[in-house]
Design an enzyme around this catalytic site. Structure first.
Site, PDB file in Angstrom:
ATOM      1  N   THR A 158       6.540 -10.983  -9.805  1.00  0.00           N
ATOM      2  CA  THR A 158       6.598  -9.537  -9.629  1.00  0.00           C
ATOM      3  C   THR A 158       7.231  -8.904 -10.861  1.00  0.00           C
ATOM      4  O   THR A 158       7.498  -9.578 -11.850  1.00  0.00           O
ATOM      5  CB  THR A 158       7.349  -9.176  -8.324  1.00  0.00           C
ATOM      6  OG1 THR A 158       7.249  -7.780  -8.089  1.00  0.00           O
ATOM      7  CG2 THR A 158       8.805  -9.593  -8.372  1.00  0.00           C
ATOM      8  N   LYS A 189       4.801  -9.887 -14.994  1.00  0.00           N
ATOM      9  CA  LYS A 189       3.396 -10.261 -14.826  1.00  0.00           C
ATOM     10  C   LYS A 189       2.676 -10.478 -16.157  1.00  0.00           C
ATOM     11  O   LYS A 189       1.781 -11.331 -16.245  1.00  0.00           O
ATOM     12  CB  LYS A 189       2.667  -9.216 -13.982  1.00  0.00           C
ATOM     13  CG  LYS A 189       3.132  -9.184 -12.528  1.00  0.00           C
ATOM     14  CD  LYS A 189       2.325  -8.200 -11.705  1.00  0.00           C
ATOM     15  CE  LYS A 189       2.812  -8.165 -10.271  1.00  0.00           C
ATOM     16  NZ  LYS A 189       1.987  -7.264  -9.425  1.00  0.00           N
ATOM     17  N   GLY A 198      -2.932   1.815 -15.817  1.00  0.00           N
ATOM     18  CA  GLY A 198      -1.954   0.806 -16.190  1.00  0.00           C
ATOM     19  C   GLY A 198      -2.288  -0.545 -15.593  1.00  0.00           C
ATOM     20  O   GLY A 198      -3.433  -0.817 -15.221  1.00  0.00           O
ATOM     21  N   GLY A 199      -1.275  -1.395 -15.469  1.00  0.00           N
ATOM     22  CA  GLY A 199      -1.492  -2.752 -14.990  1.00  0.00           C
ATOM     23  C   GLY A 199      -2.051  -2.829 -13.587  1.00  0.00           C
ATOM     24  O   GLY A 199      -2.903  -3.672 -13.298  1.00  0.00           O
ATOM     25  N   ASN A 219      -6.670   9.286 -15.677  1.00  0.00           N
ATOM     26  CA  ASN A 219      -5.329   8.925 -16.119  1.00  0.00           C
ATOM     27  C   ASN A 219      -4.713  10.092 -16.878  1.00  0.00           C
ATOM     28  O   ASN A 219      -5.419  10.918 -17.462  1.00  0.00           O
ATOM     29  CB  ASN A 219      -5.391   7.686 -17.016  1.00  0.00           C
ATOM     30  CG  ASN A 219      -4.012   7.150 -17.349  1.00  0.00           C
ATOM     31  OD1 ASN A 219      -3.258   6.789 -16.450  1.00  0.00           O
ATOM     32  ND2 ASN A 219      -3.683   7.090 -18.620  1.00  0.00           N
ATOM     33  N   ALA A 242      -6.174  10.450 -21.336  1.00  0.00           N
ATOM     34  CA  ALA A 242      -7.610  10.203 -21.177  1.00  0.00           C
ATOM     35  C   ALA A 242      -8.066   8.983 -21.960  1.00  0.00           C
ATOM     36  O   ALA A 242      -8.890   8.194 -21.474  1.00  0.00           O
ATOM     37  CB  ALA A 242      -8.399  11.433 -21.609  1.00  0.00           C
TER      38      ALA A 242
END
Length: 295
Positions: A71, A75, A138-139, A160, A163
């Site tokens: 976590t 990651k 993002g991730g 997002n 852009a």
């Protein structure tokens, strides 16, 4: 040695590793899976130093550990640490599940498959042929993209705050989208105002960090009307501000608690070869959250 000590000594060891990690519900989830399936699993929390993730993982495996869930904030480091990566881990650019196989560290990302299983199985919302709006690039959004594409929605729109980041992320998935016949479009959050009602969506997924900051992404109300599923990857004792806003607009809402359980179930299956039933575990966690809310 007590009976508890004896059972732990004969159980295969797994951990969730992060920093901080004391809040993690993963031990409770995997303990429930182990009871349900009869698997001999001992699952604990492991807080790694911010500058010592790789060493902590290697030491855990050297001491006989079987697997790790990873976590925040590790990651990306887990991705770099793995000797072998699954296709979905490569696509996500991040790893949340590690295990040892033939002396090598293998890495997978089960977040995205956890998301789509929650939406399709627990929330009875088929993604195939639907129009999906993904908020964030993002991730969390990266991890969701390939599993979403593999469900064959008609269109995925990524919006997002920046852009260019949305466009850059979509570039990574053009080939997969072509393979599955999925139209991709990306831009800034402000571009959503330019969508017409003919371009309405069926599922809105908040993969941004807005809920962590108590903010509502600037989504036009018509995109969150009746018949739309509004999904927030975050969860808590109270609905996020995004879900509260979506509910006022008429959307059906869900937080990410089911995603947490489903990604854990996929990791359990990778490690043990047994797929646990998630519905009773999700119900237990939901009841615990409601108790916290009343408390």
């Amino acid at each position: 040695m007590t009976s508890t000590d004896s059972s732990q000594a004969t159980s295969d060891r797994y951990v969730v590793i992060g920093n901080p990690v004391a809040h993690s519900r993963s031990p409770a989830i995997h303990a429930a899976f182990a009871r349900q399936t009869g698997e001999a699993v001992q699952y604990d929390r492991l807080e790694a130093p911010l500058d010592g993730f790789a060493d902590a993982v290697r030491q855990f495996f050297a001491e006989g550990g079987y697997g790790c869930n990873v976590t925040v904030p590790f990651k990306l480091e887990a991705y770099d640490l793995a000797d072998r990566l699954t296709e979905r881990a490569e696509a996500a650019g991040a790893v949340n599940t590690l295990w040892i196989e033939e002396g090598l560290i293998h890495g997978d990302n089960t977040d995205g498959i956890g998301l789509v299983r929650d939406i399709q199985d627990n929330l009875d919302t088929l993604i195939e042929g639907k129009r999906v709006l993904l908020l964030g690039a993002g991730g969390a959004a990266m991890g969701a993209m390939l599993p979403l594409i593999e469900c064959r929605p008609s269109r995925i729109v990524v919006a997002n705050r920046t852009a260019s980041r949305a466009s850059d992320m979509l570039e990574e998935f053009v080939e997969a989208a072509d393979q599955y016949g999925v139209e991709l479009w990306g831009g800034g959050l402000d571009a959503l105002d330019g969508l017409s009602e003919d371009e309405a969506v069926d599922v809105v997924i908040n993969a941004s960090s807005s809920s962590l900051h108590g903010e509502v992404p600037p989504v036009p109300e018509f995109l969150l009307g009746e018949g739309v599923l509004a999904y927030d990857m975050m969860y808590g004792a109270e609905p996020t501000v995004f879900l509260q806003f979506a509910a006022r607009c008429g959307a059906r809402t869900s937080d990410g608690l089911g995603m947490l359980v489903e990604q854990a179930a996929e990791a359990f299956y990778i490690w043990r070869g047994v797929r646990p039933r998630t519905a009773p575990v999700l119900a237990e966690l939901r009841a615990a959250l409601q108790a916290e809310r009343k408390g």
